[in-house]
Scaffold this active site. Structure first.
Site, mmCIF file in Angstrom:
data_model
loop_
_atom_site.group_PDB
_atom_site.id
_atom_site.type_symbol
_atom_site.label_atom_id
_atom_site.label_comp_id
_atom_site.label_asym_id
_atom_site.label_seq_id
_atom_site.Cartn_x
_atom_site.Cartn_y
_atom_site.Cartn_z
ATOM 1 N N ASP A 146 40.743 38.675 35.871
ATOM 2 C CA ASP A 146 40.330 38.490 37.262
ATOM 3 C C ASP A 146 38.800 38.363 37.291
ATOM 4 O OD1 ASP A 146 40.446 38.412 40.026
ATOM 5 O OD2 ASP A 146 40.395 40.589 40.230
ATOM 6 N N ASP A 191 46.660 41.414 44.138
ATOM 7 C CA ASP A 191 45.988 42.173 43.088
ATOM 8 C C ASP A 191 45.923 43.637 43.495
ATOM 9 O OD1 ASP A 191 44.829 42.394 40.619
ATOM 10 O OD2 ASP A 191 42.807 41.922 41.306
ATOM 11 N N TYR A 215 31.945 42.001 50.538
ATOM 12 C CA TYR A 215 33.267 42.631 50.561
ATOM 13 C C TYR A 215 33.526 43.608 51.704
ATOM 14 C CZ TYR A 215 32.524 47.432 48.863
ATOM 15 O OH TYR A 215 32.186 48.753 48.753
ATOM 16 N N ARG A 234 29.744 53.928 45.821
ATOM 17 C CA ARG A 234 29.852 54.801 46.981
ATOM 18 C C ARG A 234 29.270 56.159 46.632
ATOM 19 N NH1 ARG A 234 34.364 51.374 47.370
ATOM 20 N NH2 ARG A 234 35.460 52.703 45.922
ATOM 21 N N THR A 243 42.142 46.227 37.414
ATOM 22 C CA THR A 243 41.416 46.422 36.164
ATOM 23 C C THR A 243 41.928 47.659 35.438
ATOM 24 O OG1 THR A 243 39.528 45.523 37.306
ATOM 25 C CG2 THR A 243 39.096 46.593 35.198
ATOM 26 N N TYR A 276 45.036 47.833 42.261
ATOM 27 C CA TYR A 276 43.800 48.569 41.946
ATOM 28 C C TYR A 276 44.265 49.922 41.425
ATOM 29 C CZ TYR A 276 39.077 50.304 43.508
ATOM 30 O OH TYR A 276 37.791 50.801 43.610
ATOM 31 N N GLN A 301 30.229 39.701 45.318
ATOM 32 C CA GLN A 301 31.189 40.700 45.811
ATOM 33 C C GLN A 301 30.515 41.806 46.604
ATOM 34 O OE1 GLN A 301 33.541 42.363 42.624
ATOM 35 N NE2 GLN A 301 34.745 43.682 43.952
ATOM 36 N N GLU A 360 37.694 41.084 34.517
ATOM 37 C CA GLU A 360 38.523 42.252 34.776
ATOM 38 C C GLU A 360 39.762 42.117 33.900
ATOM 39 O OE1 GLU A 360 39.149 42.993 38.979
ATOM 40 O OE2 GLU A 360 37.148 43.886 39.149
ATOM 41 N N THR A 400 41.054 32.773 38.313
ATOM 42 C CA THR A 400 41.785 33.910 37.758
ATOM 43 C C THR A 400 42.605 33.327 36.612
ATOM 44 O OG1 THR A 400 41.973 34.863 39.978
ATOM 45 C CG2 THR A 400 43.445 35.751 38.289
ATOM 46 N N LYS A 411 35.958 36.336 43.914
ATOM 47 C CA LYS A 411 37.156 36.329 43.071
ATOM 48 C C LYS A 411 37.868 34.974 43.102
ATOM 49 C CE LYS A 411 37.450 41.007 42.537
ATOM 50 N NZ LYS A 411 37.730 41.745 41.291
ATOM 51 N N ARG A 453 30.011 39.885 40.627
ATOM 52 C CA ARG A 453 29.704 41.206 41.201
ATOM 53 C C ARG A 453 28.651 41.168 42.295
ATOM 54 N NH1 ARG A 453 34.233 43.617 39.931
ATOM 55 N NH2 ARG A 453 34.573 43.646 37.680
ATOM 56 N N GLU A 508 31.660 48.325 34.542
ATOM 57 C CA GLU A 508 31.819 49.725 34.152
ATOM 58 C C GLU A 508 31.188 50.023 32.798
ATOM 59 O OE1 GLU A 508 36.112 51.073 35.176
ATOM 60 O OE2 GLU A 508 36.091 48.888 35.260
ATOM 61 N N GLU A 540 43.271 42.767 33.081
ATOM 62 C CA GLU A 540 44.450 43.174 33.824
ATOM 63 C C GLU A 540 45.702 42.623 33.146
ATOM 64 O OE1 GLU A 540 44.481 42.573 38.039
ATOM 65 O OE2 GLU A 540 42.298 42.664 38.237
ATOM 66 N N HIS A 569 39.305 53.218 36.555
ATOM 67 C CA HIS A 569 38.540 52.105 37.131
ATOM 68 C C HIS A 569 38.099 52.423 38.563
ATOM 69 C CE1 HIS A 569 37.305 48.064 38.258
ATOM 70 N NE2 HIS A 569 38.180 48.068 39.246
#
Lengths: 428, 428
Positions: B244, B137, B255, B153, B361, B139, B251, B210, B268, B264, B248, B375, B212, B144
């Site tokens: 996907d 997968d 992660y 972050r 995503t 990114y 995760q 997600e 899927t 995840k 959250r 989001e 995708e 996104h």
């Protein structure tokens, strides 16, 4: 474990195959690991069991009516045999142990059958023992996680808060898992040098090893149906040695925020012989104390570690002597294989026969017990001396790395053989 | 692209199967996507191509001598057919296009063959179209990555420095990739609540989607032999829609530092019809400008994006109307599929026929074009209103999510059909 199975583990058991009785043999009659081999006489890959200096051709024994595995020994991977289930693995183990035991004449005195069914190990080619539908790598050595955290994040908070609550793991690349002996090409990739604004494209300059073991899933679980921690060992067929080759410079640049990718996907080497969990049973030992006490789904009673001595050697190209660069033990691992499998599936993830689960780098508390050069040379700052002169911060082209592992019994040892790979130069 | 192949893409082409000529059909004669289906008459999964409201049974046409794929259409997965190579895919496309075109009587006027070779789509069961040896997968949506980086972050440095230099990706779990329509069980797992010292074990409280796309590798590469960016599209068989599903809360806790895992690995979902790259050719469009200019191994001339409209709807259990929760376009993706595949293999990693590569995503610049609830509701802080009342921060049990995608041609559209899944309650 029933009595017939227990009898196959007796330390006093000896084989009429003399080389199996040598103190230093990895493959005594107590071991009987499974693999896939071929030889010059028959280039067709098929199932075998290692015994001393020999391989027992299981397909030949089945054709002779001495074993029963529904023809699955004649396949180029063990998956179909493994899928027959634990009772079958055990029946085959018990039957083989009897056939190979001192005093049993069935195979010993049948010269024609011996000729067909015993192949010298040193003339055989070993293949990947299983088709690997999924490869997961854990991170379960506290010492390793602490070392890496100190180096790349913060020595005061080296261990992240989630580490002691769950066996951290991630999905690896199954396609590039190769069998011992396969040359390992140094990868190219993006590297970010400290004084440059942008990365460069370069051959890896910090090629490293990771000393690990791996277990092979012997019984999968359906999507949405977790494996309970107490049941997890029944889903494990056996163990191998695993070298998770790592490109540290590529890794450092790429791994945030989704984890290692190209830094690991170029090769992962496993040893060719799968040592069954049954053969490891006498070496079961206490799991290290876990504090805090894990959440309920990660709890299991009893002993779930295994006392497996581990050693890594490095031999530069052309050198006569290899240097031992690490000695440690699998029993130091904080999280057990059972806990890893329970955690992997607790959200509903399904596993399949042949799935490979790496332990994560196995490091002890001292520099000479580290499972990676990253740790033992502290990211290259303290190179190690080699036996015949010279030193190593990271691997050079031509270096041959050999992982070895064994359980020491009384008068015998249950070993894994070698997990070897030689570094070849990057693609120009 | 030769003239025969070009002719299969002509916007004026029409089929004698009238439902294929409807303006809103996803499956006009210009599409011809491949899938695996079964039906009540023949419960054996086999290869088919969607055309209007019908499925063409490819195995039946091969038995009738009208197609040639060496018997690979009679398999329960497309891998063996795909492995025959690009020339074969194209020959089959050209032959099918001719057979289904207005004016061609071969199949149209053969009632007995039509009976065997045309199956109504609404009575058929779709299966996973390929066995997936590896799932990766990426990114690759700048919007996104910026959104997620801002949220978790630092809004000032939302995009990490490596993001604009390489298509960040990671290994996903192939075993839990399921076909559209498979119910999705809410996962249990470890969640760390803000005011607690330790995590709890709980059903996921922040279940998300997600949006995708994914591409299916049509030709692999050997270990150590990278795929050049300029050649990469020749290794792609086609594309699917991909959801996907993401937990959250699980995760966020698990992660660091090795990436998402249990958050995840529970499911899927992919759409059942693989739209070939050939069918997408008329919708090729300019890749977004890339600044800084990528390193040489990631450069390709010409257009490598595809103009694919994407839409996500959510329908609560029992509701009559679905709410559109996102509309965006695949052409916004910063990194192309060719760049993803070139990067994946540049260090030597091998790929195999059937490998699935998720785009990451796909988000546009506005809240109504975000590819995840994370989001669009800004981590649940700004719930969205639903068509029939109520609102959603994250998914509730019973919610059905449908992804749709299509390329708009003149008087026809090349569509992907649906990628659907309904959330079922966590295991008690």
């Amino acid at each position: 474990m029933n009595n017939a199975l227990k009898a196959t583990l007796a330390p006093t058991l000896r084989s009429w195959i003399e080389s199996a009785n040598a103190l230093a043999s990895d493959f005594p009659i107590q071991n009987l690991p499974f693999g896939i081999f071929s030889d010059a006489v028959n280039p067709q890959p098929r199932a075998g069991v290692a015994i001393g200096e020999w391989i027992v051709d299981l397909a030949a024994l089945e054709r002779a009516g001495l074993l029963d595995a529904h023809g699955t020994f004649d396949k180029p991977r063990l998956n179909d045999f493994i899928a027959l289930g634990r009772e079958t693995w055990r029946d085959v183990r018990i039957a083989l142990s009897a056939l190979l035991a001192q005093g049993n004449a069935t195979l010993r005195d049948d010269a024609a059958l011996r000729q067909r069914a015993l192949v010298p190990r040193n003339g055989a080619t070993m293949h990947l023992p299983v088709e690997i539908p999924g490869y997961t790598d854990f991170y379960s050595s506290k010492e390793h996680a602490t070392n890496v955290g100190s180096m790349f994040r913060d020595p005061k908070n080296a261990l992240l808060p989630n580490w002691s609550e769950l066996p951290v793991g991630y999905n690896g690349r199954a396609s590039s898992v190769v069998v011992s002996g396969t040359p390992v090409r140094r990868p190219n990739g993006q590297i970010k040098l400290p004084n440059e604004d942008r990365p460069i494209f370069s051959a890896c300059r910090k090629l490293d090893i990771e000393l690990e073991t791996g277990f092979i899933v012997g019984r999968g679980n359906a999507l949405g149906e977790p494996i309970a921690c107490e049941d997890a060992e029944q889903h494990i067929f056996g163990m191998v040695l695993l070298n998770d080759w790592s490109a540290r410079d590529i890794q450092q640049w790429e791994y945030v925020p989704l984890g290692p990718f190209n830094s690991k996907g170029f090769a992962t080497t496993i040893s060719p012989w799968i040592v069954t969990l049954d053969a490891l049973e006498p070496f079961r030992t206490a799991t290290p104390a876990q504090e805090p006490k894990p959440l309920a789904y990660l709890r299991h009673e009893g002993d779930h570690a295994f006392d497996i001595e581990l050693e890594v050697t490095l031999r530069p190209e052309g050198a006569r002597a290899a240097t031992t660069i690490s000695r440690t033990n699998f029993k130091l691992m904080y999280w057990s294989m059972a806990q890893q499998l329970a955690h992997h599936t607790v959200g509903g993830c399904n596993t399949r026969v042949g799935d490979l689960m790496g332990s994560g780098t196995i490091s002890g508390p001292t520099p000479d017990s580290c499972g990676s050069l990253l740790e033992s040379t502290w990211n290259g700052q303290r190179p190690m001396k080699l036996e015949e002169g010279g030193e190593r911060a990271f691997l050079q082209d031509g270096d041959e790395i050999v992982l070895r592992g064994w359980c020491q019994g009384e008068g015998y040892r249950v070993g894994f053989g070698e997990c070897a790979g030689q570094v070849v130069a990057a693609r120009g």
